[in-house]
Write a protein that holds these residues in place. Structure first.
Motif, PDB file in Angstrom:
ATOM      1  N   ARG A 120       0.838  -1.196   0.000  1.00  0.00           N
ATOM      2  CA  ARG A 120       0.000   0.000   0.000  1.00  0.00           C
ATOM      3  C   ARG A 120       0.872   1.245   0.000  1.00  0.00           C
ATOM      4  O   ARG A 120       1.906   1.290   0.682  1.00  0.00           O
ATOM      5  CB  ARG A 120      -0.917   0.039   1.222  1.00  0.00           C
ATOM      6  N   PRO A 121       0.489   2.277  -0.708  1.00  0.00           N
ATOM      7  CA  PRO A 121       1.228   3.536  -0.639  1.00  0.00           C
ATOM      8  C   PRO A 121       1.213   4.072   0.793  1.00  0.00           C
ATOM      9  O   PRO A 121       0.170   4.027   1.461  1.00  0.00           O
ATOM     10  CB  PRO A 121       0.450   4.467  -1.583  1.00  0.00           C
ATOM     11  N   PRO A 122       2.331   4.566   1.295  1.00  0.00           N
ATOM     12  CA  PRO A 122       2.378   5.031   2.684  1.00  0.00           C
ATOM     13  C   PRO A 122       1.461   6.220   2.961  1.00  0.00           C
ATOM     14  O   PRO A 122       1.072   6.439   4.113  1.00  0.00           O
ATOM     15  CB  PRO A 122       3.850   5.410   2.882  1.00  0.00           C
ATOM     16  N   ASP A 123       1.099   6.982   1.928  1.00  0.00           N
ATOM     17  CA  ASP A 123       0.246   8.149   2.134  1.00  0.00           C
ATOM     18  C   ASP A 123      -1.231   7.848   1.859  1.00  0.00           C
ATOM     19  O   ASP A 123      -2.038   8.760   1.758  1.00  0.00           O
ATOM     20  CB  ASP A 123       0.694   9.313   1.250  1.00  0.00           C
ATOM     21  N   MET A 124      -1.581   6.573   1.755  1.00  0.00           N
ATOM     22  CA  MET A 124      -2.980   6.199   1.529  1.00  0.00           C
ATOM     23  C   MET A 124      -3.677   5.976   2.862  1.00  0.00           C
ATOM     24  O   MET A 124      -3.187   5.208   3.701  1.00  0.00           O
ATOM     25  CB  MET A 124      -3.079   4.941   0.668  1.00  0.00           C
ATOM     26  N   PHE A 125      -4.807   6.648   3.084  1.00  0.00           N
ATOM     27  CA  PHE A 125      -5.586   6.452   4.300  1.00  0.00           C
ATOM     28  C   PHE A 125      -6.687   5.427   4.031  1.00  0.00           C
ATOM     29  O   PHE A 125      -7.491   5.603   3.116  1.00  0.00           O
ATOM     30  CB  PHE A 125      -6.201   7.777   4.761  1.00  0.00           C
TER      31      PHE A 125
ATOM     32  N   PHE B 201      -6.487   8.940  -7.125  1.00  0.00           N
ATOM     33  CA  PHE B 201      -5.363   8.555  -6.259  1.00  0.00           C
ATOM     34  C   PHE B 201      -5.128   7.058  -6.342  1.00  0.00           C
ATOM     35  O   PHE B 201      -3.988   6.593  -6.490  1.00  0.00           O
ATOM     36  CB  PHE B 201      -5.671   8.974  -4.820  1.00  0.00           C
TER      37      PHE B 201
ATOM     38  N   ALA C 119      -1.901   5.344  -8.018  1.00  0.00           N
ATOM     39  CA  ALA C 119      -1.067   4.547  -7.102  1.00  0.00           C
ATOM     40  C   ALA C 119      -0.862   3.130  -7.618  1.00  0.00           C
ATOM     41  O   ALA C 119       0.248   2.586  -7.536  1.00  0.00           O
ATOM     42  CB  ALA C 119      -1.704   4.522  -5.708  1.00  0.00           C
TER      43      ALA C 119
ATOM     44  N   THR D  34      -8.041  17.284   2.297  1.00  0.00           N
ATOM     45  CA  THR D  34      -6.680  17.288   1.760  1.00  0.00           C
ATOM     46  C   THR D  34      -6.461  18.336   0.676  1.00  0.00           C
ATOM     47  O   THR D  34      -5.405  18.966   0.617  1.00  0.00           O
ATOM     48  CB  THR D  34      -6.341  15.906   1.187  1.00  0.00           C
ATOM     49  N   GLU D  35      -7.462  18.539  -0.186  1.00  0.00           N
ATOM     50  CA  GLU D  35      -7.284  19.423  -1.333  1.00  0.00           C
ATOM     51  C   GLU D  35      -7.984  20.763  -1.168  1.00  0.00           C
ATOM     52  O   GLU D  35      -7.477  21.803  -1.586  1.00  0.00           O
ATOM     53  CB  GLU D  35      -7.786  18.733  -2.605  1.00  0.00           C
TER      54      GLU D  35
ATOM     55  N   GLY E 139      -6.021  20.641   5.008  1.00  0.00           N
ATOM     56  CA  GLY E 139      -5.891  20.098   6.353  1.00  0.00           C
ATOM     57  C   GLY E 139      -6.463  20.953   7.455  1.00  0.00           C
ATOM     58  O   GLY E 139      -6.366  20.593   8.633  1.00  0.00           O
TER      59      GLY E 139
END
Length: 490
Positions: free
Chosen positions: A5-10, A45, A49, A214-215, A219
């Motif tokens: 999994r991509p580390p920045d995926m929630f 995303f 990814a 996020t966008e 944040g």
């Protein structure tokens, strides 16, 4: 083969697993997948990814581009991917699809066409072209291991690709819908899991759409309950904020919603509390038959849903699916002109005046929906008496008083037996009076041959001590669900 999994995926664990299994399947023969979901949910995303993780091909179509230009742009993207700049030219979509299939000649590779509805807008035959290209014994298919993924945000269009007599029906090996985050995931995503009341308030406004944090807001999150009102004023009611016009863009971006003014009017009527077809028609001064098409289109677009009545199956009620859409029509649209003309303190005054409407027309309905989701997805079998099969709301008729009693939560088992009924109050401290009303409804249902085994009382504010004592004596029949239990318990 599993993909890291991509580390920045929630979250999105399940969706990632389904995509990974589809694109890494090394079986011979090209395959087709369809990925859809409302805008801003993270589909792009996921697509980018999975292509990064596997060395796949990703192409995002451009809106309002004619067929020849779309083919030229796609050819350039394929040239860049294969390392042959300027050498790939497609004269037709049949040639282009074969070119995409050829990308999987040596290995299983994802081939993503994102914003697929944009391509079809000027190439109506494209689904049929893909159908023919994926004919079972066609050499270009059997010699390929391309995993062709069609992705788009027009739910009505993407759902129609595989339905009924559509050309691609029966061709897809994957049909993945990327949903919004539920209220628990949203709290984690916004960093508010430790403050359930604040998490709920934020959810009432922006729901579970990840891109809004996020966008759109970079944040920006209210730091405390005291910061919630300033956060709404600064980031939602502010014309300089991307969220300010988001609901208007949501409707304008969907090709199925052509007369956006009337669609907004229908949504506004629902936001005001007109939930039935006849009630909506009366509110906008039209005949019910005249708005049937508009209701269907809004349902297909994923903005409305017709929830069946738990006790009267022929009386569905319409519900807005996206909290921000409800917030816009309840709070922003009535004051749109004033909000656009920025004046010091004006947005604060509008929000202060609109707060009661927010509590009744936004917080109340969204909170009731959260309570039904809790019953369906998080409540333990011991809480409900069995595994839930359906969780709905409804109205129970009282012949003695000739009135109807609204039931916010009605839980049925897989066989249809009524397991529990419940009442949800966001702004009230719930006491014995609320329990007495539920007991009255339970008695009416018993007279009709249905006996709920559990009575559920939900509160966003708390419970009277006498009610807590009554629940403790009920041997589990009366269940109290506060915000802590809603967000972390079962």
């Amino acid at each position: 083969m599993s993909l890291p999994r991509p580390p920045d995926m929630f979250d999105r664990d399940w969706e990632w697993g389904q995509l990974a299994r589809f694109v890494t399947n090394d079986s011979p023969g090209a395959t087709l997948g369809v990925v859809s979901g409302r805008r801003r949910q993270g589909k792009t995303f996921l697509m980018e990814a999975v292509c990064e993780a596997t060395g796949g091909f990703y192409y995002a179509a451009t809106e309002a581009v004619p067929r020849a230009e779309a083919l030229r742009q796609l050819g350039e993207a394929v040239s860049a991917f294969t390392g042959t700049p300027g050498q790939v030219r497609f004269a037709s979509w049949a040639e282009a699809i074969d070119g995409l299939l050829s990308l999987g000649a040596e290995r299983a590779v994802p081939v993503v066409l994102d914003e697929f509805p944009y391509l079809v807008r000027d190439a109506k035959d494209l689904p049929s072209v893909i159908q023919k290209a994926l004919s079972p014994r066609r050499e270009q298919r059997t010699a390929s291991r391309s995993r062709l993924l069609l992705c788009g945000s027009s739910i009505s269009f993407m759902g129609g690709l595989l339905s009924g007599q559509a050309p691609l029906r029966g061709r897809a090996g994957l049909e993945l819908v990327v949903p919004t985050f539920d209220f628990r995931l949203a709290a984690d995503f916004w960093g508010l899991a430790a403050e359930p009341r604040l998490a709920a308030l934020v959810y009432f406004v922006v729901g579970g759409t990840p891109a809004y944090r996020t966008e759109y807001l970079a944040g920006a999150t209210p730091a405390s309950l005291a910061g919630f009102d300033p956060w709404v004023v600064e980031h939602v009611l502010n014309p300089a904020s991307p969220l300010f016009r988001e609901v208007r863009f949501l409707l304008a971006e969907d090709p199925a919603l052509r007369d956006t003014g009337l669609y907004h009017t229908v949504l506004a009527a629902v936001a005001e509390g007109n939930a039935t077809r006849s009630g909506i028609a009366s509110r906008i001064e039209r005949r019910a038959v005249d708005i049937s098409h508009h209701l269907t289109v809004l349902e297909d677009a994923g903005l409305l849903v017709a929830d069946p009545d738990a006790f009267r199956r022929n009386r569905p009620e319409y519900r807005i699916t996206e909290p921000l859409v409800r917030f816009y029509h309840t709070i922003m649209r009535p004051h749109w002109a004033q909000l656009e003309r920025v004046r010091p303190g004006r947005a604060e005054r509008i929000w202060r005046t609109a707060r009661p409407r927010f509590l009744s027309n936004v917080a109340g309905p969204v909170y009731e929906r959260m309570c039904r989701v809790w019953c369906a997805d998080f409540a333990a079998e011991e809480t409900l008496g069995d595994m839930p099969g359906s969780v709905e709301s409804g109205v129970v008729h009282d012949p003695a008083t000739r009135t109807g009693h609204e039931v916010d939560v009605a839980v049925r088992g897989a066989g249809g037996a009524l397991l529990a009924i419940g009442e949800a109050k966001w702004g009230d401290v719930v006491g014995l009076g609320h329990l007495a009303r539920l007991e009255r409804v339970a008695a009416l249902l018993l007279a009709k041959g249905e006996a709920p085994g559990r009575l559920l009382l939900f509160s966003g504010t708390g419970f009277m001590p006498a009610l807590r004592e009554a629940a403790a004596r009920s041997d589990g029949r009366v269940q109290l669900v506060d915000l802590d239990r809603l967000y972390t318990g079962s």
